[in-house]
Design an enzyme around this catalytic site. Structure first.
Site: not given
Ligand code: GUN
Length: 292
Positions: A51, A95, A118
């Site tokens: 990311k 995350q 998110d």
């Molecule tokens: N863990 C797995 N997929 C995601 C996501 O799209 N965002 C976040 N913050 N954590 C994740």
């Protein structure tokens, strides 16, 4: 069988997003994303790095916070509040999953909903359910819907079975597919590990979204001839023949299932790159709205 190339489609979206970043920068606004990781789970670390790297590639501002697993709830909420106030930051991502002592819901509620790229904050969850145009939609289901659209898959009137009921994928995926309009208008069934006659139910799907988090769980007997299969799973499994002793597989037993499908996404190179592309697109949206 048609392979839906998530890598190529995500590249196109990233190019479009890069152009939007340049336009915003020309007006004096650089989209900024903060990514917060607590603990040292190797898979989460690798997602967070991708990311961060993609932000740099698009000319966006990014800040990565890698916090020890001993980080307290209060410290985490304080960081989120600081990022809420930081005008360089338009998107905040924590995350998931955090370590067990962290109350994830409380951390998410601390995020300014306007920076919740998110789409996990209750305000955005509600907006997605309402079909509000300014909702932040969770990146993975948004990426799956975009794959269906880009691959020209007819969702209107189709029976879509969503296998998995998580807040990150299954629930929002079902909402998107049942919404009115392009990429929606499907008849949606949500199935999960407790569903009776799971294979038979999945076999009635025209579109099967596999997001159950179990390696190669969906076998050929789950899939109707001519179905479209979107594989959301990213599972690392042992593979003695691989140089590092492991490999990535999806929630779908690809080799057995693919020959039955009209179209299917591979793992890797399917949904994974789309999730990051949608995150970048959401962050640009957040920047546009916060600086309008
Ligand atoms: N863990 C797995 N997929 C995601 C996501 O799209 N965002 C976040 N913050 N954590 C994740």
């Amino acid at each position: 069988m048609n392979l839906i190339d998530g890598k190529a489609i995500s590249k196109k979206i990233l190019q479009e997003t890069r152009a939007e970043v340049e336009a915003l920068k020309a007006r004096g606004h650089t989209p900024g994303l903060a990514v917060v990781l607590i603990g040292d789970d190797p898979a989460s670390r690798s997602y967070v790095r991708s990311k961060d790297r993609t932000c740099s590639e698009l000319g966006m501002f990014s800040q990565k916070f890698e916090m020890p697993s001993s980080t307290t709830q209060a410290e985490l909420v304080a960081l989120v509040q600081q990022l809420n106030q930081d005008s360089r930051i338009h998107g905040i991502l924590v995350q998931s999953p955090p370590p067990a002592h962290i109350d994830e819901g409380a951390v998410i509620e601390a995020i300014d909903p306007r920076k919740d790229v998110d789409g996990f904050h209750p305000v955005n969850v509600a907006k997605v359910a309402l079909g509000a145009p300014d909702a932040f939609v969770p990146c993975t289901p948004l990426g799956c819907q975009r794959l269906l659209l880009e691959a020209g898959i007819q969702t209107a009137g189709a029976h879509a079975v969503v296998l998995g009921r998580s807040m990150i994928v299954g629930k929002p995926m079902a909402l998107l597919l049942m919404q009115k309009g392009p990429g929606g208008d499907a008849t949606v069934t949500v199935a999960h590990s407790r569903t009776r006659d799971l294979a038979a139910l999945c076999r009635s799907a025209d579109i099967l979204i596999a997001a159950i988090g179990k390696p190669e769980f969906v076998t050929a007997d789950f899939v109707k001839e001519g179905a479209v299969v979107i594989d959301v799973g990213i599972n690392r499994v042992l593979d003695p023949s691989a140089p590092n002793g492991s490999k990535l597989v999806g929630d779908v037993a690809f080799a057995a299932v693919a020959p039955k499908c009209k179209a299917i996404t591979p793992v890797p190179g399917g949904v994974g790159p789309m999730t990051i592309a949608m995150l970048m697109a959401n962050t640009v949206q957040a920047c546009k709205r916060l600086t309008a």
